[in-house]
Scaffold this motif. Structure first.
Motif, PDB file in Angstrom:
ATOM      1  N   MET A 161       3.127  -1.022   4.109  1.00 60.25           N
ATOM      2  CA  MET A 161       2.492   0.273   3.851  1.00 60.25           C
ATOM      3  C   MET A 161       3.510   1.402   3.952  1.00 60.25           C
TER       4      MET A 161
ATOM      5  N   ARG B 238      -1.997  -0.354  10.047  1.00 59.39           N
ATOM      6  CA  ARG B 238      -1.560  -1.586   9.377  1.00 59.39           C
ATOM      7  C   ARG B 238      -2.068  -2.830  10.121  1.00 59.39           C
TER       8      ARG B 238
ATOM      9  N   LEU C 158       0.832  -1.204   0.000  1.00 59.09           N
ATOM     10  CA  LEU C 158       0.000   0.000   0.000  1.00 59.09           C
ATOM     11  C   LEU C 158       0.865   1.252   0.000  1.00 59.09           C
TER      12      LEU C 158
END
Length: 300
Positions: free
Chosen positions: A275, A262, A231
């Motif tokens: 992420m 997360r 991400l």
């Protein structure tokens, strides 16, 4: 394969912070809507999907009705009003306070206009010491709106009264096809759930107005062959000073927000997530119509 032959579209409405998203999550049995103790946490209409027996319930979790102070606020109020059209029933969620405020009066007037059956849900009954207090709440609302189809005291947090509520809602189901496939609990894309989760953690970690002046966008959402999700997340804020607060000293605040987000995203996705998070300044974005639309708050 499910044997769904009926559907029930139900709007959950109320003022900010009464527990609409908590109720939706509790009924769905999964966290699909973010929750915080700050007003205006929910910005968009979120569908929660519950299959029970032969019925698919579609719950419309709406923003809290408030006095708008920006174009984004105007959009949120419009969403609430439009969510009370073309549904089978409205659930008005209120706190156990024996006073009917202006937001509730406005919502009840809209429900009356739409000729909708309305169930009054008195939430947070676990905070009420004496039953007499609940009777006073029921009396206050019944005086303002004597046409409630039912009045149900509940605790979304503890699950009290939810089975009774679902039983009542089943009475409004209409014959019709299944609207969402088996296993689907929300209409939100996975990337939208991830963005909202990051925003929830900002509401949790940051004080005052700063989180309300933020928007979150997932700019990359990709899955590796191993199933790991990558991400890229961008947080937009309205002032350079806010950017500094969001990042924090030595990046500690953004690390905390990202770590908490997360953890929840991994639970929702059922896999490991990598992420990366950036913070950008976009002044007055809440009044920028084009930006608001680009973030999915589409007025059409």
């Amino acid at each position: 394969m499910s044997n769904i032959t009926k559907t029930a579209m139900i709007t959950v409405c109320g003022r900010p912070n009464v527990g609409k998203s908590s109720l939706t999550n509790a009924l769905v049995g999964e966290k699909i809507a973010i929750v915080s103790n700050k007003p205006q946490t929910t910005r968009n209409r979120i569908y929660g999907v519950v299959n029970r027996g032969d019925t698919q319930f579609v719950l419309l979790d709406t923003p809290g009705l408030h006095k708008p102070r920006s174009r984004l606020g105007d959009y949120m109020v419009k969403v609430v009003r439009e969510s009370l059209a073309d549904v089978e029933c409205a659930v008005l969620l209120v706190e156990p306070i024996a006073h009917v405020g202006e937001p509730e009066k406005i919502l009840l007037e809209r429900i009356r206009e739409e000729k909708l059956p309305c169930i009054l849900c008195i939430n947070k009954i676990d905070t009420v010491a004496k039953k007499d207090e609940l009777l006073a709440v029921i009396a206050a609302y019944s005086e303002v709106y004597p046409d409630f189809a039912a009045i149900v005291p509940i605790s979304a947090r503890k699950g009290d009264g939810l089975e009774e509520l679902m039983g009542l809602l089943a009475g409004y189901a209409q014959e019709g096809p299944q609207l969402f496939p088996d296993g689907m609990t929300t209409d939100q894309a996975d990337s939208q759930v991830c963005a909202e989760t990051v925003r929830e953690k900002m509401l949790l970690c940051l004080d005052k107005e700063i989180p309300h002046g933020t928007a979150v966008e997932v700019t990359r959402f990709s899955e590796r062959d191993s199933g790991i999700i990558d991400l890229d997340v961008t947080i937009y804020c309205e002032k350079a000073s806010h950017k500094g607060i969001i990042i924090g000293k030595n990046g500690e605040m953004i690390k905390r927000i990202s770590s908490l987000a997360r953890r929840d995203i991994e639970k929702f996705m059922g896999t490991k997530v990598y992420m990366e998070t950036w913070v950008k300044v976009k002044e007055n974005w809440r009044d920028n119509v084009n930006f608001i639309r680009s973030q999915g708050y589409n007025e059409n």
